[in-house]
Motif scaffolding. Structure first.
Motif, PDB file in Angstrom:
ATOM      1  N   UNK A 130      -1.100   4.049 -10.978  1.00  0.00           N
ATOM      2  CA  UNK A 130      -1.185   2.597 -11.135  1.00  0.00           C
ATOM      3  C   UNK A 130      -0.258   1.838 -10.190  1.00  0.00           C
ATOM      4  N   UNK A 131       0.595   2.550  -9.475  1.00  0.00           N
ATOM      5  CA  UNK A 131       1.601   1.883  -8.649  1.00  0.00           C
ATOM      6  C   UNK A 131       0.994   0.993  -7.575  1.00  0.00           C
ATOM      7  N   UNK A 132      -0.065   1.464  -6.914  1.00  0.00           N
ATOM      8  CA  UNK A 132      -0.629   0.674  -5.820  1.00  0.00           C
ATOM      9  C   UNK A 132      -1.192  -0.651  -6.329  1.00  0.00           C
ATOM     10  N   UNK A 183       2.095  -7.657  -7.331  1.00  0.00           N
ATOM     11  CA  UNK A 183       3.388  -8.340  -7.428  1.00  0.00           C
ATOM     12  C   UNK A 183       3.961  -8.651  -6.057  1.00  0.00           C
ATOM     13  N   UNK A 184       3.682  -7.794  -5.079  1.00  0.00           N
ATOM     14  CA  UNK A 184       4.122  -8.080  -3.716  1.00  0.00           C
ATOM     15  C   UNK A 184       3.428  -9.327  -3.188  1.00  0.00           C
ATOM     16  N   UNK A 185       2.119  -9.437  -3.434  1.00  0.00           N
ATOM     17  CA  UNK A 185       1.371 -10.614  -2.997  1.00  0.00           C
ATOM     18  C   UNK A 185       1.848 -11.875  -3.705  1.00  0.00           C
ATOM     19  N   UNK A 232       0.497  -0.172   1.004  1.00  0.00           N
ATOM     20  CA  UNK A 232      -0.151  -1.349   0.416  1.00  0.00           C
ATOM     21  C   UNK A 232       0.817  -2.205  -0.387  1.00  0.00           C
ATOM     22  N   UNK A 233       1.942  -1.620  -0.792  1.00  0.00           N
ATOM     23  CA  UNK A 233       2.910  -2.358  -1.608  1.00  0.00           C
ATOM     24  C   UNK A 233       3.913  -3.023  -0.664  1.00  0.00           C
ATOM     25  N   UNK A 284       8.667 -10.395  -0.354  1.00  0.00           N
ATOM     26  CA  UNK A 284       9.883 -10.016  -1.059  1.00  0.00           C
ATOM     27  C   UNK A 284      10.372  -8.636  -0.660  1.00  0.00           C
ATOM     28  N   UNK A 285      11.523  -8.250  -1.184  1.00  0.00           N
ATOM     29  CA  UNK A 285      12.072  -6.925  -0.920  1.00  0.00           C
ATOM     30  C   UNK A 285      11.424  -5.903  -1.852  1.00  0.00           C
TER      31      UNK A 285
END
Length: 223
Positions: A83-85, A91-93, A113-114, A118-119
């Motif tokens: 589920x990480x991707x 959340x990155x977007x 893709x992540x 942000x950092x």
């Protein structure tokens, strides 16, 4: 300035991250205050129980509820690997700072893709151990000469018992590369941190527990 934090996934690692946030002022008295805004977990009752136990302001079954919450600047993603991707990229977007557990997905493409404004930090925490920092200092000063080989041993017994449930961690489609991705990735990070890039890897692999009982309810990954 107060940093608002969300936690997505409240199995074993979700609890570790939450306790760590609560301990920030104990170890870093000059750090900005950290507020646990919300925890998300799709197992009924788990997020609500976590919020009550750890003093988190809110809880939800749907991690999407945290995406546009203006109170949240940073988020810990402690879900199963597969589920990480999806979650990390979302959340990155959304412009959130991300602390994501390793491995970042099932493949290198998942990890790429992540990315966002942000950092993004990955949970390779062993490099911050005082002994590792000392080893890095010794190596950089050339005290033991030119190092050409490194051997990594990580001793962990959470999966040793044959009656341990068949969680997502043991399934390639959901867990990824098994112990190599779970623990071996720490070894790779430590070697890169201490010695630089790796030219070649040699390893023996074996399956010591070929079958496991299937769980009757949701597990926390290390159960």
């Amino acid at each position: 300035m107060t940093i608002g934090v969300g936690v997505v996934g409240f199995g074993w690692m979700g609890q570790v991250h939450t306790r760590s946030y609560l301990r920030v002022p104990h170890h870093y008295s000059d750090a900005p205050p950290v507020t646990l805004v919300a925890v998300a977990d799709d197992v009924p009752g788990r997020a609500a129980a976590a919020a009550e136990r750890y003093g988190v302001a809110g809880s939800t079954l749907d991690w999407h509820d945290l995406l546009d919450d203006p109170r949240i600047q940073a988020v810990s993603i402690t879900l199963p690997n597969f589920l990480h991707r999806e979650v990390g990229a979302a959340f990155a977007a959304a412009g959130k700072h991300i602390w994501i557990e390793k491995p970042v997905g099932i493949s290198a493409d998942d990890a790429r893709a992540v990315a966002g404004p942000g950092q993004v930090a990955v949970g390779f925490n062993y490099r911050n151990a005082p002994a590792v920092e000392k080893a890095r200092e010794i190596l950089r000063e050339g005290q033991i000469g030119n190092v050409t080989h490194a051997r990594v041993r990580l001793l962990s017994d959470y999966a040793a018992h044959p009656d341990g449930a068949l969680s997502w961690r043991f399934e390639r489609e959901r867990g990824g590369n098994g112990v190599l991705g779970d623990l071996g990735s720490h070894g790779v990070d430590l070697i890169r941190y201490l010695l630089g890039e790796i030219d070649a890897v040699f390893a023996d692999t074996a399956i010591f527990v070929p079958t496991r009982p299937r769980p009757s309810a949701a597990t926390a990954g290390h159960e």
